[in-house]
Write an enzyme that holds these catalytic residues in place. Structure first.
Site, mmCIF file in Angstrom:
data_model
loop_
_atom_site.group_PDB
_atom_site.id
_atom_site.type_symbol
_atom_site.label_atom_id
_atom_site.label_comp_id
_atom_site.label_asym_id
_atom_site.label_seq_id
_atom_site.Cartn_x
_atom_site.Cartn_y
_atom_site.Cartn_z
ATOM 1 N N TYR A 56 50.812 74.965 61.036
ATOM 2 C CA TYR A 56 51.235 75.855 59.936
ATOM 3 C C TYR A 56 51.872 77.138 60.454
ATOM 4 O O TYR A 56 51.865 78.163 59.782
ATOM 5 C CB TYR A 56 50.071 76.155 58.972
ATOM 6 C CG TYR A 56 49.725 74.967 58.107
ATOM 7 C CD1 TYR A 56 48.988 73.910 58.638
ATOM 8 C CD2 TYR A 56 50.152 74.876 56.788
ATOM 9 C CE1 TYR A 56 48.695 72.786 57.866
ATOM 10 C CE2 TYR A 56 49.855 73.755 56.021
ATOM 11 C CZ TYR A 56 49.130 72.717 56.565
ATOM 12 O OH TYR A 56 48.848 71.618 55.811
ATOM 13 N N HIS B 221 52.152 61.022 55.904
ATOM 14 C CA HIS B 221 51.745 62.352 55.470
ATOM 15 C C HIS B 221 51.617 62.470 53.947
ATOM 16 O O HIS B 221 50.614 62.935 53.434
ATOM 17 C CB HIS B 221 52.685 63.423 56.017
ATOM 18 C CG HIS B 221 52.207 64.802 55.738
ATOM 19 N ND1 HIS B 221 51.006 65.287 56.241
ATOM 20 C CD2 HIS B 221 52.710 65.795 54.972
ATOM 21 C CE1 HIS B 221 50.823 66.514 55.805
ATOM 22 N NE2 HIS B 221 51.824 66.851 55.026
ATOM 23 N N HIS C 58 51.716 68.405 44.806
ATOM 24 C CA HIS C 58 52.530 67.360 45.431
ATOM 25 C C HIS C 58 52.535 66.078 44.605
ATOM 26 O O HIS C 58 52.646 64.977 45.142
ATOM 27 C CB HIS C 58 52.038 67.077 46.863
ATOM 28 C CG HIS C 58 52.041 68.287 47.737
ATOM 29 N ND1 HIS C 58 53.176 69.062 47.917
ATOM 30 C CD2 HIS C 58 51.068 68.883 48.471
ATOM 31 C CE1 HIS C 58 52.883 70.060 48.735
ATOM 32 N NE2 HIS C 58 51.619 69.976 49.069
ATOM 33 N N HIS D 291 48.649 66.002 53.282
ATOM 34 C CA HIS D 291 49.558 66.768 52.427
ATOM 35 C C HIS D 291 48.865 67.488 51.270
ATOM 36 O O HIS D 291 49.071 68.688 51.067
ATOM 37 C CB HIS D 291 50.668 65.846 51.910
ATOM 38 C CG HIS D 291 51.913 66.552 51.472
ATOM 39 N ND1 HIS D 291 52.422 67.664 52.109
ATOM 40 C CD2 HIS D 291 52.780 66.279 50.448
ATOM 41 C CE1 HIS D 291 53.532 68.041 51.491
ATOM 42 N NE2 HIS D 291 53.773 67.231 50.486
HETATM 43 FE FE LIG Z 1 52.005 68.757 53.989
#
Ligand SMILES: [Fe+2]
Ligand SMILES: *[C@@H]1O[C@H](CO)[C@@H](O)[C@H](O)[C@H]1NC(C)=O
Ligand SMILES: *[C@@H]1O[C@H](CO)[C@@H](O)[C@H](O)[C@H]1NC(C)=O
Ligand SMILES: *[C@@H]1O[C@H](CO)[C@@H](O)[C@H](O)[C@H]1NC(C)=O
Ligand SMILES: *[C@@H]1O[C@H](CO)[C@@H](O)[C@H](O)[C@H]1NC(C)=O
Ligand SMILES: *[C@@H]1O[C@H](CO)[C@@H](O)[C@H](O)[C@H]1NC(C)=O
Ligand SMILES: *[C@@H]1O[C@H](CO)[C@@H](O)[C@H](O)[C@H]1NC(C)=O
Ligand SMILES: *[C@@H]1O[C@H](CO)[C@@H](O)[C@H](O)[C@H]1NC(C)=O
Length: 461
Positions: free
Chosen positions: A193, A312, A322, A349
């Site tokens: 990240y 992912h 998502h 994810h």
């Molecule tokens: Fe992700």
């Protein structure tokens, strides 16, 4: 307190088995945002000594588990790219020489990143290995997997979206202390990240690698690329996707005849692991599509009964975060997963945990209106485990009502283990960070889809 919580969760789970729908856990956790550990944290400390190797990590180095890729970084000067290694209780030190590379990202310049593949290792053997020279040399060890074969027991850890917060450190600690003793990590993408920092400050790629060294220097992590590996920032001239990731993390993709490091396969003990890329082209005629089309028929379930896929972005996700991002890849590949009886798909994810029943949604052909998931005993179980604890916090807004195919869902951080016993049985458990190391918040026996295609669902249809 911890015990009370566990008993409560177990009671809820038990109740869920009796009613018809899946379960949304009512476990209550504090919704505080996750905070990255500061740069001067103990877990980020560089090893002492001039040019000492840091960020040491290993992964499988070939198709069958007889090779290991050893990677590390030196900072002051390139130093040696040699790995010395020897089997436990032997005195002869073997040598393998790797190569180093270096990259720039905006105004960041990496250290010297070394990658060295050591080959022709014996199965089921503990090896020591040494990198660096003189008083700065460092020694680690790993154990090779058993020879590939149908009844070789093996335990995988499953971690995703880890990042480098205080919660990430708790997840890693729980994985290390889990009495199930994972031997290899299936990592479902989104590593450091670093891209959440201004200019994608790549120093955070270095800190992440120093943080996880305490596990990944001693057991391989099988890498999957996530969206946080893309590092595509045209505003600052960084237009080559996956630059930091591919410079730092190597995978044995050529051994499975893949043409890019984002999709590949490895065999390990009794498992055949296929890694896919949600962020590389996967439509018809693309390299990934052609590779997967050729790859699936090669899986010999008499040799490797357990067929595991890592990606992912999840295909079956009932979290509003998502939502439907995995849909286009599902449409392309799901018929193959059913045809070839994939046992389980792990994805990340979404920063929460979810487990599906065995379902498929492959009947739709644009005109017949058959577009709902149906129960399917040839289909995989889909597990979303992007709950490593990164800086973006929990995805705690679930769609309502919970879809029928969703067996268990909960917005908590944690990790899982998948423990293959033989060709028919594998024991799976998910551990939330708030519980003691041995507490299983969600668990089940997987029955192999090729050898023992018995209904293993946990909620009544
Ligand atoms: Fe992700
Ligand atoms: C190596 O030596 C240790 C200590 O003597 C012993 O416990 C272990 O079983 C030996 N391992 C092998 C592979 O011979
Ligand atoms: C990179 O540039 C940013 C923005 O100008 C600055 O804050 C940072 O200190 C620079 N880093 C290095 C290593 O020069
Ligand atoms: C991270 O976890 C380890 C092991 O539990 C602990 O020793 C260390 O102090 C922790 N560091 C931080 C910054 O939380
Ligand atoms: C890769 O392709 C070569 C040449 O076609 C073949 O000999 C080999 O078995 C293939 N390897 C795998 C793992 O499919
Ligand atoms: C599949 O694996 C088994 C066990 O290793 C082996 O006997 C058989 O020949 C393999 N089948 C093919 C088609 O390679
Ligand atoms: C949860 O998601 C729904 C659908 O995207 C949205 O309308 C709602 O505002 C979200 N709720 C919260 C608390 O974020
Ligand atoms: C496979 O493992 C399961 C679970 O440990 C066990 O119940 C079963 O008897 C084993 N099968 C064989 C053939 O050993």
């Amino acid at each position: 307190m911890v015990v009370a919580v566990a008993v409560f969760a177990a009671t809820v789970l038990h109740a869920a088995i009796l009613c018809s729908a899946g379960m949304t856990s009512s476990f209550v956790r504090s919704p505080q945002k996750s905070v990255d550990m500061p740069l001067d944290s103990d877990v980020f400390k560089a090893p002492p000594g001039y040019n000492a190797p840091q960020q040491v990590h290993i992964t499988q180095g070939d198709h069958v588990g007889e090779a290991v890729i050893v990677s590390w970084v030196t900072v002051e000067e390139p130093g040696s790219s040699i790995v010395q290694y020897w089997a436990e209780n032997t005195s002869h030190k073997h040598k393998a020489e790797g190569k180093f590379n270096k990259y720039k990202f905006y105004n960041y310049t990496s250290g010297y990143i070394h990658h060295c593949t050591i080959r022709k290792l014996q199965h089921d053997t503990k090896y020591y290995y040494e990198v660096g020279v003189g008083s700065s040399a460092r020694t680690f060890w790993f154990t090779t997997p058993p020879k590939v074969g149908p009844d070789a027991p093996y335990t995988f850890g499953v971690i995703g979206d880890l990042g480098q917060t205080y919660d990430s450190n708790i997840t890693l600690t729980h994985y290390e202390k889990n009495p199930n003793k994972g031997q290899t990590v299936l990592y479902v993408g989104d590593l450091s990240y670093a891209d959440n920092y201004p200019f994608h400050d790549n120093v955070r790629w270095d800190t992440w690698a120093r943080f996880v060294e305490r596990s990944v220097a001693y057991q391989p992590w099988i890498w999957t690329a996530g969206n946080h590996e893309i590092d595509f920032v045209p505003e600052i001239g960084e237009t080559k996707p996956f630059k930091p990731y591919t410079n730092r993390y190597r995978v044995p993709y050529k051994a499975s005849n893949s043409t890019a490091p984002f999709w590949y396969s490895v065999k390990r003990a009794s498992a055949y692991i296929i890694v896919l890329s949600s962020y590389s082209a996967y439509g018809k005629y693309t390299p990934q599509y052609q590779w997967l089309e050729d790859e699936l028929p090669k899986v010999n379930r008499s040799e490797t009964p357990w067929l595991i896929v890592l990606m992912h972005s999840p295909w079956y996700n009932s979290n509003t975060y998502h939502y439907m991002e995995g849909e286009t890849m599902r449409v392309m590949y799901e018929p193959w997963f059913v045809k070839y009886k994939v046992d389980v798909v792990f994805a990340g994810h979404v920063h929460a945990y979810e487990r599906s029943e065995r379902v498929s949604n492959i009947a739709y052909n644009i005109i017949n209106g058959l577009c709902s998931p149906v129960s399917d005993q040839s289909a995989p179980v889909y597990i979303t485990i992007g709950d490593g604890g990164n800086i973006e916090g929990l995805a705690n807004n679930l769609t309502e009502p919970q879809p029928k195919y969703s067996a268990y869902r909960e917005a908590s951080f944690g990790h899982a283990t998948f423990s293959i016993k033989n060709r028919t049985h594998s024991y799976y458990s998910w551990h939330r960070n708030q519980d003691g190391y041995a507490v299983e918040a969600d668990s089940l026996w997987f029955f192999n889809r090729f050898w023992h295609q018995i209904d293993d669902s946990t909620t009544a249809a």
